[in-house]
Design a protein around this motif. Structure first.
Motif, PDB file in Angstrom:
ATOM      1  N   ARG A 363       0.861  -1.185   0.000  1.00  0.00           N
ATOM      2  CA  ARG A 363       0.000   0.000   0.000  1.00  0.00           C
ATOM      3  C   ARG A 363       0.895   1.231   0.000  1.00  0.00           C
ATOM      4  N   TYR A 364       0.788   1.988  -1.043  1.00  0.00           N
ATOM      5  CA  TYR A 364       1.672   3.143  -1.204  1.00  0.00           C
ATOM      6  C   TYR A 364       1.363   4.250  -0.210  1.00  0.00           C
ATOM      7  N   ASN A 365       0.108   4.307   0.266  1.00  0.00           N
ATOM      8  CA  ASN A 365      -0.301   5.429   1.105  1.00  0.00           C
ATOM      9  C   ASN A 365      -0.423   5.069   2.582  1.00  0.00           C
ATOM     10  N   GLY A 366       0.177   3.969   2.997  1.00  0.00           N
ATOM     11  CA  GLY A 366       0.131   3.591   4.401  1.00  0.00           C
ATOM     12  C   GLY A 366       1.303   4.153   5.192  1.00  0.00           C
ATOM     13  N   ILE A 367       1.326   3.874   6.505  1.00  0.00           N
ATOM     14  CA  ILE A 367       2.450   4.255   7.358  1.00  0.00           C
ATOM     15  C   ILE A 367       3.635   3.363   6.987  1.00  0.00           C
ATOM     16  N   LYS A 368       4.771   3.973   6.690  1.00  0.00           N
ATOM     17  CA  LYS A 368       5.916   3.140   6.290  1.00  0.00           C
ATOM     18  C   LYS A 368       7.230   3.701   6.806  1.00  0.00           C
ATOM     19  N   TRP A 369       8.136   2.786   7.064  1.00  0.00           N
ATOM     20  CA  TRP A 369       9.525   3.076   7.426  1.00  0.00           C
ATOM     21  C   TRP A 369      10.349   2.023   6.698  1.00  0.00           C
ATOM     22  N   HIS A 370      10.745   2.343   5.462  1.00  0.00           N
ATOM     23  CA  HIS A 370      11.224   1.362   4.479  1.00  0.00           C
ATOM     24  C   HIS A 370      12.334   0.450   5.001  1.00  0.00           C
ATOM     25  N   TYR A 371      13.342   1.031   5.647  1.00  0.00           N
ATOM     26  CA  TYR A 371      14.517   0.232   5.982  1.00  0.00           C
ATOM     27  C   TYR A 371      14.361  -0.585   7.262  1.00  0.00           C
ATOM     28  N   TRP A 372      13.119  -0.635   7.802  1.00  0.00           N
ATOM     29  CA  TRP A 372      12.819  -1.587   8.867  1.00  0.00           C
ATOM     30  C   TRP A 372      11.732  -2.535   8.350  1.00  0.00           C
ATOM     31  N   LYS A 373      12.142  -3.661   7.790  1.00  0.00           N
ATOM     32  CA  LYS A 373      11.244  -4.713   7.310  1.00  0.00           C
ATOM     33  C   LYS A 373      10.472  -4.354   6.051  1.00  0.00           C
ATOM     34  N   GLY A 374      10.866  -3.300   5.321  1.00  0.00           N
ATOM     35  CA  GLY A 374      10.276  -3.022   4.013  1.00  0.00           C
ATOM     36  C   GLY A 374       9.126  -2.040   4.050  1.00  0.00           C
ATOM     37  N   PRO A 375       8.729  -1.528   2.868  1.00  0.00           N
ATOM     38  CA  PRO A 375       7.713  -0.474   2.799  1.00  0.00           C
ATOM     39  C   PRO A 375       6.288  -0.950   3.076  1.00  0.00           C
ATOM     40  N   SER A 376       6.021  -2.256   2.942  1.00  0.00           N
ATOM     41  CA  SER A 376       4.654  -2.743   3.134  1.00  0.00           C
ATOM     42  C   SER A 376       4.435  -3.327   4.527  1.00  0.00           C
ATOM     43  N   HIS A 377       5.455  -3.245   5.402  1.00  0.00           N
ATOM     44  CA  HIS A 377       5.303  -3.788   6.751  1.00  0.00           C
ATOM     45  C   HIS A 377       4.370  -2.903   7.571  1.00  0.00           C
ATOM     46  N   ARG A 378       3.340  -3.518   8.161  1.00  0.00           N
ATOM     47  CA  ARG A 378       2.323  -2.756   8.882  1.00  0.00           C
ATOM     48  C   ARG A 378       2.834  -2.311  10.252  1.00  0.00           C
ATOM     49  N   LEU A 379       2.652  -1.018  10.576  1.00  0.00           N
ATOM     50  CA  LEU A 379       3.047  -0.480  11.867  1.00  0.00           C
ATOM     51  C   LEU A 379       1.804  -0.187  12.698  1.00  0.00           C
ATOM     52  N   LYS A 380       1.866  -0.550  13.970  1.00  0.00           N
ATOM     53  CA  LYS A 380       0.732  -0.340  14.865  1.00  0.00           C
ATOM     54  C   LYS A 380       0.846   0.977  15.618  1.00  0.00           C
ATOM     55  N   ALA A 381       2.071   1.357  15.991  1.00  0.00           N
ATOM     56  CA  ALA A 381       2.255   2.584  16.775  1.00  0.00           C
ATOM     57  C   ALA A 381       3.558   3.262  16.377  1.00  0.00           C
ATOM     58  N   THR A 382       3.519   4.595  16.316  1.00  0.00           N
ATOM     59  CA  THR A 382       4.724   5.386  16.019  1.00  0.00           C
ATOM     60  C   THR A 382       4.777   6.580  16.955  1.00  0.00           C
ATOM     61  N   THR A 383       5.996   6.963  17.335  1.00  0.00           N
ATOM     62  CA  THR A 383       6.179   8.116  18.207  1.00  0.00           C
ATOM     63  C   THR A 383       7.430   8.873  17.780  1.00  0.00           C
ATOM     64  N   LEU A 384       7.283  10.180  17.551  1.00  0.00           N
ATOM     65  CA  LEU A 384       8.416  11.060  17.310  1.00  0.00           C
ATOM     66  C   LEU A 384       8.582  11.940  18.533  1.00  0.00           C
ATOM     67  N   MET A 385       9.796  11.956  19.108  1.00  0.00           N
ATOM     68  CA  MET A 385      10.007  12.772  20.288  1.00  0.00           C
ATOM     69  C   MET A 385      11.403  13.390  20.262  1.00  0.00           C
ATOM     70  N   ILE A 386      11.508  14.577  20.874  1.00  0.00           N
ATOM     71  CA  ILE A 386      12.766  15.320  20.850  1.00  0.00           C
ATOM     72  C   ILE A 386      13.189  15.630  22.290  1.00  0.00           C
ATOM     73  N   ARG A 387      14.513  15.806  22.447  1.00  0.00           N
ATOM     74  CA  ARG A 387      15.040  16.109  23.774  1.00  0.00           C
ATOM     75  C   ARG A 387      16.272  16.995  23.642  1.00  0.00           C
ATOM     76  N   ALA A 388      16.392  17.972  24.516  1.00  0.00           N
ATOM     77  CA  ALA A 388      17.534  18.874  24.510  1.00  0.00           C
ATOM     78  C   ALA A 388      18.795  18.122  24.935  1.00  0.00           C
ATOM     79  N   ALA A 389      19.934  18.575  24.444  1.00  0.00           N
ATOM     80  CA  ALA A 389      21.206  17.888  24.728  1.00  0.00           C
ATOM     81  C   ALA A 389      21.610  18.001  26.186  1.00  0.00           C
ATOM     82  N   ASP A 390      21.090  19.009  26.908  1.00  0.00           N
ATOM     83  CA  ASP A 390      21.525  19.224  28.283  1.00  0.00           C
ATOM     84  C   ASP A 390      20.676  18.464  29.305  1.00  0.00           C
ATOM     85  N   VAL A 391      19.760  17.593  28.853  1.00  0.00           N
ATOM     86  CA  VAL A 391      18.925  16.822  29.797  1.00  0.00           C
ATOM     87  C   VAL A 391      19.719  15.621  30.292  1.00  0.00           C
TER      88      VAL A 391
END
Length: 391
Positions: A363-391
């Motif tokens: 599925r071209y329009n699904g959630i994908k992260w190609h270099y982890w198990k390929g572009p058609s691998h189904r993902l259940k949960a994703t999280t993007l988070m950032i943190r300052a270097a001084d923490v």
């Protein structure tokens, strides 16, 4: 006596005549012999000259024959080398022909997959068109009941004001620069916190992850159940949408302002339907301003979600369905859905359509992260988070 004497003289004269004749013959013979010897010597000399010429000619022919033999051997070696090169070229040609056939086969499979996906998208478009019509009908009904709703809202506001008068004064809410600041203040429980825009009095709500990899992470994107539509406009992605306690996007404007104040890292958590987990970590991360199209800036990749980063290259602009800034004429944000840093569509899109667990279908329009198990691998949960270097 006389007769005997005469006979004797005659015999002697005859003998002298015979002797003279013999001498003449002998002289003639000697002369002839000398002549023959001279001719023989001349013939011998000529034969010797001829023999010498023959020997010289034979030597030259032998030398030429030897040179021709050497040339023939050299040509045979060259012919052998050429034959070997031809054999190598034939083998390489056979290999290339096989490779071309393999590539053609793969392209045919991909073409069939794209055709199937096109049919599926056409069906989805038809369903969405029908849904829009139904929503228009509901909107007309809702507009008709607008007056009733306004009255109910006024009644609810009066009730809320009365309850507020009866309840004790609320405790003043703490506001932080980011989740790292909250963590350093002693708040180590994961949850929703209030953050202040840098150099502003405006605030926003964000989920703080206080347990993963040391804590202090400000979550800028989270998906877990498909309850929020991520196929949004540029304005939506600028200001943020969804609920920090569930699925949401924090907002590109806040992310830009926050990461422009100092050095931040980016961590991307992934989980599939089989409970497998992986992450990608970027030691340096920040977003450009809106004028810079919220360009992505990342480096120092590591993690378990592929040996290669699935994010688009640094400098890639952000795109949405109404603001196309990718490097492809196909408008990736519309085809792949969702707002993301699309290069030439690229190997990742964590804001695509949330598909539930089902047999793997490209599925071209699904959630994908190609270099982890390929572009058609189904993902259940994703999280993007950032943190300052001084923490």
């Amino acid at each position: 006596m006389l007769e005997s004497y005469i006979q004797e003289n005659v015999k002697m004269e005859l003998a002298e005549i015979q002797l003279h004749t013999v001498q003449n013959h002998t002289a003639a013979i000697l002369e002839i012999g000398s002549s023959l010897l001279s001719q023989t010597a001349e013939q011998t000399r000529k034969l010797t000259d001829v023999e010498t010429q023959v020997l010289n000619q034979t030597s030259r022919l032998e030398i030429q024959l030897l040179e021709n033999s050497l040339s023939t051997n050299k040509l045979e070696k060259q012919l052998l080398l050429q034959t070997q090169e031809i054999n190598k070229l034939q083998e390489k040609n056979s290999f290339l022909e096989k490779k071309v056939l393999d590539v053609a086969g793969k392209h045919e499979e991909e073409l069939q997959g794209i055709k199937a996906e096109k049919l599926e998208m056409q069906g989805l478009l038809s369903k969405q068109t029908q849904l829009i019509r139904e929503l228009e009908q509901h909107l007309a009904t809702a507009s008709a009941n607008n007056t009733v709703l306004q009255r109910q809202q006024a009644t609810l506001l009066d009730t809320v004001h009365q309850l507020l008068k009866l309840s004790p004064a609320p405790k003043e809410e703490q506001v932080f620069r980011d989740c790292g600041a909250a963590y350093k203040s002693g708040l180590t429980a994961s949850g929703v916190y209030t953050l202040r825009f840098p150099n502003s009095t405006a605030t926003t709500r964000a989920f703080c992850e206080m347990e993963t990899s040391g804590g202090g992470w400000t979550v800028i994107q989270h998906r877990q159940d498909g309850s929020v539509d991520f196929h949004r406009t540029w304005k939506d992605y600028k200001h943020g949408f969804g609920s920090p306690s569930g699925e949401y996007w924090l907002g590109n404007d806040f992310i830009h302002r926050l990461t422009a104040q100092g050095s931040y890292s980016l961590r991307i958590q992934l989980r599939d339907w089989d409970s497998n987990e992986a992450y990608s970590l970027y030691g340096h991360f920040h977003l450009g301003s809106e004028e810079q199209l919220y360009r992505l800036h990342v480096r120092d990749y590591s993690g378990t979600a592929g040996r290669t980063s699935s994010l688009s290259p640094p400098g890639t602009a952000f795109s949405t369905k109404d603001a196309d800034h990718d490097r492809c004429g196909c408008k990736c944000a519309q085809m792949a859905t969702g707002g993301w840093w699309f290069d030439a569509c690229g190997p990742s899109n964590l804001n695509g359509i949330y598909y539930p667990a089902s047999p793997a279908t490209l599925r071209y329009n699904g959630i994908k992260w190609h270099y982890w198990k390929g572009p058609s691998h189904r993902l259940k949960a994703t999280t993007l988070m950032i943190r300052a270097a001084d923490v």
